[in-house]
Scaffold this active site. Structure first.
Site, PDB file in Angstrom:
ATOM      1  N   ASP A 305      -3.070   7.638   0.129  1.00  0.00           N
ATOM      2  CA  ASP A 305      -3.608   6.449   0.801  1.00  0.00           C
ATOM      3  C   ASP A 305      -5.112   6.291   0.554  1.00  0.00           C
ATOM      4  O   ASP A 305      -5.781   7.218   0.100  1.00  0.00           O
ATOM      5  CB  ASP A 305      -3.341   6.581   2.317  1.00  0.00           C
ATOM      6  CG  ASP A 305      -3.641   5.299   3.088  1.00  0.00           C
ATOM      7  OD1 ASP A 305      -3.699   4.218   2.466  1.00  0.00           O
ATOM      8  OD2 ASP A 305      -3.810   5.387   4.321  1.00  0.00           O
ATOM      9  N   GLU A 308      -8.246   2.942  -3.042  1.00  0.00           N
ATOM     10  CA  GLU A 308      -8.816   1.825  -3.838  1.00  0.00           C
ATOM     11  C   GLU A 308     -10.158   2.219  -4.436  1.00  0.00           C
ATOM     12  O   GLU A 308     -10.452   1.723  -5.525  1.00  0.00           O
ATOM     13  CB  GLU A 308      -8.946   0.580  -2.938  1.00  0.00           C
ATOM     14  CG  GLU A 308      -7.612   0.001  -2.498  1.00  0.00           C
ATOM     15  CD  GLU A 308      -6.872   0.862  -1.463  1.00  0.00           C
ATOM     16  OE1 GLU A 308      -7.551   1.605  -0.743  1.00  0.00           O
ATOM     17  OE2 GLU A 308      -5.638   0.783  -1.409  1.00  0.00           O
ATOM     18  N   ASP A 418      -0.545  -2.517   3.523  1.00  0.00           N
ATOM     19  CA  ASP A 418      -0.458  -2.895   4.932  1.00  0.00           C
ATOM     20  C   ASP A 418      -0.048  -4.358   5.073  1.00  0.00           C
ATOM     21  O   ASP A 418      -0.826  -5.260   4.777  1.00  0.00           O
ATOM     22  CB  ASP A 418      -1.814  -2.703   5.615  1.00  0.00           C
ATOM     23  CG  ASP A 418      -2.197  -1.232   5.725  1.00  0.00           C
ATOM     24  OD1 ASP A 418      -1.330  -0.377   5.494  1.00  0.00           O
ATOM     25  OD2 ASP A 418      -3.360  -0.967   6.051  1.00  0.00           O
TER      26      ASP A 418
HETATM   27  O1  MIG Z   1      -7.129   2.458   7.628  1.00  0.00           O
HETATM   28  O2  MIG Z   1      -3.429   6.469   7.797  1.00  0.00           O
HETATM   29  O3  MIG Z   1      -1.996   1.716   4.526  1.00  0.00           O
HETATM   30  O4  MIG Z   1       0.012   3.034   5.947  1.00  0.00           O
HETATM   31  O5  MIG Z   1      -0.705   4.242   8.363  1.00  0.00           O
HETATM   32  C1  MIG Z   1      -5.792   2.716   7.831  1.00  0.00           C
HETATM   33  C2  MIG Z   1      -3.393   5.342   8.602  1.00  0.00           C
HETATM   34  C3  MIG Z   1      -5.363   3.938   7.077  1.00  0.00           C
HETATM   35  C4  MIG Z   1      -3.647   2.741   5.874  1.00  0.00           C
HETATM   36  C5  MIG Z   1      -2.277   2.839   5.330  1.00  0.00           C
HETATM   37  C6  MIG Z   1      -1.299   2.955   6.448  1.00  0.00           C
HETATM   38  C7  MIG Z   1      -1.600   4.181   7.284  1.00  0.00           C
HETATM   39  C8  MIG Z   1      -3.034   4.091   7.804  1.00  0.00           C
HETATM   40  N1  MIG Z   1      -3.962   3.921   6.688  1.00  0.00           N
END
Ligand code: MIG
Length: 661
Positions: A305, A308, A418
């Protein structure tokens, strides 16, 4: 035919893995100003397909898109950039051809936005490689493109099961409760996801000892129930003395640098972090090997996660902003000052200027991040994938990433980022599928039920009726939103039936996935890709062909008790309430209104086709492949691809069999 054109000095992105000679003939179709801009005149009826993970319809015409990997949990029609950049399009109409713009920085695709008849594609710098692909038809163009970007990632079979996730499971007890309640409700389940709360203060490759005192034991107990735990890994590494990942990274110069040569500081969930320099092979190897901390505890799947990378703020900009705010608030704030103030605060998160402030070390050269921005997430997943192939050489590990670029499809899947618990986001997810498949991303799916906002039980059920066809099938939601585990709803029985239908479909979905991956084909296609001469099929953007046998037409409107569906040929309508309770009906080619109560799944089997349909199992490990029978037209057969679901190289255990009805 593939023609390659090189402009300036392109950064090697590794998107294309096949050697192709530079074309001698001039660039066809486009006019270029040799400044990074490419112009094509669109005919009135031209359709433009592609761009992978982007907003709006299957036909991308009429909007301006920007390839700039971006964390935007509030996306809607107005958005220009999402989590991945996939610069591959097919123009279809007066002339039909494919074009891939291999450029890792910011790119704009104005597809009839400024002028309806003009497509203008612009790279921030004239340093890129353009591939022009011509072929028999759209499918052939895609196959040729996929042939040069390398085979798509194939996950383990268990990844085709249903997964439950939520940002908010705080401890071991929460995880055990989810497993127990699914079991009690009799709803099949293959995986439970661990979000950032399993870590100690959001530090990668740590496990919070208080909340998860025995992850290994927990993973083993879950395995015994056929459930895999899938932890998250974030891109940013917390700055904290004594934290080995941080200390090693600093010592070995594995983090991205600022202009002064120090380690660049951004802030994300752990607070202040450094970003691993995933463009350095040594840094990739180092970070990837850390996943062993978790595989040693019985973990065999991960989601990557914030890659980017997302940056909530940088220290410099925060300091500047605070100084400005002090000035703005010194007197009595006027309205202009008020808006300047709120704008500056909102502008901290994901500020595009921050991506000019750090550098990658590429063979000793410092490369500004913004020039190669879209490669970051891909190289994070590459880091994990390549290391895990060494650490666990005997089996496939599940990987999927949020951010990606073409080439990332070789290392893992992606989830579609998201979304919200909005009806429109069912459709948005579906419209991305063919474009993602064009770019090689086969293992994908949306946060079922919606990530942000509060879901409703009807939205959840309709979303399941769509997602049960997508390879990645995961219910995920954000902290603070309405809880959406299926057993919480009054329609849990109907939801459970949908999950069981998914498990009956696993042999088919897995077989079609293998075919698509091994043959460089698309699993999900727009109708017009198979029915090229059918003018009505070209108009359809809320139905898809799935494999060679199915057409899906999900319901994505609240309170709808059916929908209009276009059949480009005679098909068999299947209306299912459960894997055992359904009826079929042959419908002629044409437009139909198809009723479907909330608890009813409808889909279509193509003319003279049939699909394998198994007895529903409580998880993929228990699927009885011997119970597979054909559902569909009689007198026809199905060619089934299967393997053992775990061997790193699918060819090692691949079987191709023909099932007759
Ligand atoms: O700023 O880890 O897309 O699936 O639950 C949010 C918390 C950070 C973004 C991910 C999402 C995840 C969440 N993350």
């Amino acid at each position: 035919m593939i023609q390659k054109y090189v402009y300036g000095h392109p950064f090697p992105t590794d998107a294309v893995v096949k050697e192709i000679e530079t074309a001698k003939e001039p660039l066809p179709f486009f006019e270029t100003d040799n400044q990074g801009s490419f112009t094509y005149t669109l005919a009135e009826d031209d359709i433009v397909y592609g761009l992978g993970e982007q907003i709006r319809g299957i036909n991308k015409r009429g909007w301006q898109y920007v390839s700039w990997n971006y964390d935007n949990p509030n996306h809607h029609e107005d958005t220009r950039s999402l989590y991945g950049s996939h610069n591959f399009i097919i123009v279809c109409g007066k002339v039909t051809f494919g074009a891939f713009f291999d450029y890792p920085g910011k790119m704009e695709f104005d597809i009839g936005y400024t002028r309806r008849d003009t497509m203008q594609i612009k790279a921030a710098k004239n340093d890129l490689t353009v591939y022009i692909i011509t072929g028999e038809n759209e499918k052939d163009i895609v196959k040729q493109f996929r042939g040069i970007i390398g085979r798509s990632y194939i996950p383990p079979l268990w990844a085709f099961g249903y997964g439950q996730s939520r940002w908010g499971y705080k401890n071991e007890a929460d995880i055990r409760e989810v497993a127990a309640k699914y079991k009690a409700a009799g709803i099949p389940l293959d995986s439970i996801y661990l979000d950032i709360d399993y870590m100690e203060r959001y530090k990668d490759f740590t496990v919070d000892e208080e909340r998860f005192p025995d992850l290994k034991g927990l993973a083993a107990d879950m395995q015994a129930e056929g459930i895999h735990l899938v932890p998250i890994i974030d891109a940013g590494v917390k700055i904290e003395d004594g934290y080995s990942v941080y200390e090693e990274g600093v010592e070995k110069n594995y983090f991205c640098k600022n202009a002064e040569g120090g380690d660049f500081v951004g802030a994300v969930w752990p607070g202040r972090v450094h970003f691993p320099d995933f463009l350095q092979p040594e840094a990739r190897d180092w970070f990837g090997k850390k996943y062993a901390v978790l595989t040693e505890q019985g973990i065999d799947g991960f989601w990557n996660d914030m890659n980017e990378p997302a940056i909530f703020y940088t220290e410099d900009r925060l300091a500047d902003t605070c100084a400005e705010i002090e000035k703005l608030t010194a007197g009595n704030m006027g309205i202009d000052e008020y808006f300047a103030f709120t704008g500056m605060v909102a502008g901290l998160n994901g500020n595009i200027g921050d991506y000019d402030k750090f550098y990658h070390n590429v063979n000793g050269q410092m490369v500004k991040h913004s020039e190669v921005h879209n490669l970051y997430g891909m190289n994070m997943t590459r880091s994990a994938n390549e290391a895990l192939r060494e650490i666990c050489p005997d089996k496939r590990t599940l990987f999927f990433s949020r951010s990606s670029y073409v080439g990332a499809h070789r290392y893992g899947g992606i989830w579609q980022g998201d979304n919200k618990s909005w009806w429109s986001h069912i459709l948005q997810s579906m419209q991305q599928l063919p474009a993602l498949n064009m770019a090689g991303f086969l293992f994908t799916g949306s946060d079922t039920g919606g990530f942000g906002c509060d879901t409703t039980e009807d939205l959840m059920l309709r979303w399941l009726q769509y997602s049960l066809f997508t390879p990645l099938f995961r219910n995920h939601s954000a902290d603070g939103t309405r809880e959406q585990e299926l057993y919480r709803f009054s329609n849990a029985d109907a939801a459970g039936n949908m999950i069981r239908i998914r498990y009956s479909l696993v042999p088919y979905l897995y077989s079609e996935f293998l075919k698509a991956a091994l043959r460089d084909e698309m699993m999900f296609r727009p109708l017009a890709f198979d029915f090229a001469d059918d003018a009505d099929a070209k108009q359809v953007d809320d139905q898809l062909l799935l494999g060679n046998e199915l057409m899906i037409a999900p319901i994505y409107k609240q309170n709808a008790k059916g929908r209009y569906v276009y059949l480009p040929e005679e098909m068999m309508l299947v209306r299912m309430r459960s894997d055992e309770d359904y009826e079929t009906e042959i419908l002629p080619k044409g437009h139909h209104y198809v009723p479907a109560e909330l608890n009813e799944l409808v889909f279509f089997i193509r003319n003279q086709k049939a699909i394998p349909f198994a007895k529903a199992a409580k998880n993929t490990a228990e699927t009885d492949w011997n119970t597979v029978r054909l559902l569909g037209y009689s007198g026809c057969s199905y060619e089934m691809y299967a393997d053992n679901g775990t061997s790193p190289n699918p060819e090692d255990s691949l079987t191709v069999s023909v099932i007759e009805k």
